[in-house]
Scaffold this active site. Structure first.
Site, PDB file in Angstrom:
ATOM      1  N   ASP A  64       0.850  -1.177   0.000  1.00 31.17           N
ATOM      2  CA  ASP A  64       0.000   0.000   0.000  1.00 31.17           C
ATOM      3  C   ASP A  64       0.888   1.229   0.000  1.00 31.17           C
ATOM      4  O   ASP A  64       2.115   1.115   0.126  1.00 31.17           O
ATOM      5  CB  ASP A  64      -1.000  -0.005   1.167  1.00 31.17           C
ATOM      6  CG  ASP A  64      -0.347  -0.101   2.545  1.00 31.17           C
ATOM      7  OD1 ASP A  64       0.890  -0.250   2.612  1.00 31.17           O
ATOM      8  OD2 ASP A  64      -1.058  -0.009   3.553  1.00 31.17           O
ATOM      9  N   TYR A  66       3.079   4.680   0.718  1.00 26.39           N
ATOM     10  CA  TYR A  66       3.826   5.177   1.868  1.00 26.39           C
ATOM     11  C   TYR A  66       2.880   5.994   2.746  1.00 26.39           C
ATOM     12  O   TYR A  66       2.155   6.861   2.246  1.00 26.39           O
ATOM     13  CB  TYR A  66       4.975   6.075   1.415  1.00 26.39           C
ATOM     14  CG  TYR A  66       6.062   5.369   0.628  1.00 26.39           C
ATOM     15  CD1 TYR A  66       6.751   4.287   1.154  1.00 26.39           C
ATOM     16  CD2 TYR A  66       6.417   5.813  -0.647  1.00 26.39           C
ATOM     17  CE1 TYR A  66       7.766   3.661   0.430  1.00 26.39           C
ATOM     18  CE2 TYR A  66       7.429   5.190  -1.372  1.00 26.39           C
ATOM     19  CZ  TYR A  66       8.098   4.119  -0.822  1.00 26.39           C
ATOM     20  OH  TYR A  66       9.097   3.515  -1.536  1.00 26.39           O
ATOM     21  N   PHE A  77       6.192   2.002  -4.570  1.00 24.13           N
ATOM     22  CA  PHE A  77       7.604   2.185  -4.253  1.00 24.13           C
ATOM     23  C   PHE A  77       8.155   3.546  -4.660  1.00 24.13           C
ATOM     24  O   PHE A  77       9.225   3.946  -4.211  1.00 24.13           O
ATOM     25  CB  PHE A  77       8.488   1.075  -4.843  1.00 24.13           C
ATOM     26  CG  PHE A  77       8.140  -0.288  -4.331  1.00 24.13           C
ATOM     27  CD1 PHE A  77       8.459  -0.666  -3.039  1.00 24.13           C
ATOM     28  CD2 PHE A  77       7.466  -1.192  -5.132  1.00 24.13           C
ATOM     29  CE1 PHE A  77       8.120  -1.919  -2.556  1.00 24.13           C
ATOM     30  CE2 PHE A  77       7.122  -2.455  -4.658  1.00 24.13           C
ATOM     31  CZ  PHE A  77       7.451  -2.820  -3.367  1.00 24.13           C
ATOM     32  N   HIS A 185      10.337  -9.020   0.532  1.00 24.49           N
ATOM     33  CA  HIS A 185      10.075  -7.593   0.324  1.00 24.49           C
ATOM     34  C   HIS A 185      11.360  -6.794   0.553  1.00 24.49           C
ATOM     35  O   HIS A 185      12.214  -7.185   1.362  1.00 24.49           O
ATOM     36  CB  HIS A 185       8.995  -7.141   1.324  1.00 24.49           C
ATOM     37  CG  HIS A 185       8.393  -5.819   1.029  1.00 24.49           C
ATOM     38  ND1 HIS A 185       8.968  -4.629   1.452  1.00 24.49           N
ATOM     39  CD2 HIS A 185       7.281  -5.465   0.349  1.00 24.49           C
ATOM     40  CE1 HIS A 185       8.228  -3.615   1.047  1.00 24.49           C
ATOM     41  NE2 HIS A 185       7.194  -4.095   0.373  1.00 24.49           N
TER      42      HIS A 185
END
Length: 226
Positions: A64, A66, A77, A185
């Site tokens: 989701d 930031y 990202f 991740h």
């Protein structure tokens, strides 16, 4: 939810989800009424779908946005070009990019150069309450993004998926025969448990070329924010 800003191909693909999108919008409106700030800005929520559907060659799935105000821009990202320091997950992505392909880390966190080449930077959940990671899960976004992923996988065009972390890996069954590069991740909490050394960028390009497609130029303009 207004689809006027998205690519016409994506607008047609998402049109059957009108009721789900309206339900998500109602949830966001309720958040606003309750005094809960949410991110990104409304005009950036669907930004991942502004690039042409037909041009997508790579799907990178995030979790989701930031949750830090000023960071989220609607692309997984990526962050606003002026953000400093870089988000830690992105700093790790840049480190792996350097170790994989020798590309120096960019000074800024704007990944729109990748989007322009057909890299879809898609979070599973497209909004988040300010300061609260994961706060907008299970409010309808997962159905929307799952549909988008199915649409991509059903096309005849070349496609490679990059699934970083458990949330991203959960979409693997939606991809059919699409090649998928799966690892931990890039978060500081997990990057050393399988993200570092996974060489996703060179593997993506090899998989694209195996499908007869051009590789991605993963370089990012390293000039500072204006």
């Amino acid at each position: 939810m207004d689809l006027s800003s998205v690519d016409p191909g994506w607008s047609r693909a998402l049109h059957p989800l009108g009721a789900q999108l309206d339900a998500v919008q109602a949830f966001l409106d309720a958040e606003t009424v309750a005094g809960h700030d949410w991110l990104p800005e409304p005009d950036a929520v669907l930004r991942a779908f502004e690039a042409p559907l037909d041009d997508v060659r790579v799907l990178i799935v995030g979790q989701d946005p930031y949750p830090t105000p000023g960071h989220a821009v609607g692309l997984a990202f990526s962050a606003d070009r002026a953000v400093r320091p870089l988000p830690r997950s992105l700093a790790n992505i840049y480190k792996e990019l350097h170790d994989d392909l020798g590309i120096p880390p960019a000074a800024h966190p704007d990944l729109s150069a990748w989007q322009r080449q057909g890299v879809l930077l898609l979070n599973r959940v497209l909004t988040v309450q300010s300061g609260e990671t994961g706060s907008h899960r299970r409010h309808g976004w997962e159905e929307v993004t799952a549909h988008a992923i199915r649409v991509l996988a059903a096309r005849p065009q070349p496609l490679v998926a990059v699934l970083w972390g458990k949330d991203a890996a959960s979409v693997a069954p939606l991809l059919g025969d699409t090649p998928a590069i799966v690892s931990a991740h890039p978060s500081p909490l997990s990057a050393r448990r399988g993200f570092f050394g996974s060489k996703p960028f060179s593997r993506v390009n090899a998989a694209l070329q195996a499908q007869g497609a051009e590789p991605i130029d993963w370089r990012i303009d390293a000039s500072p924010a204006p």
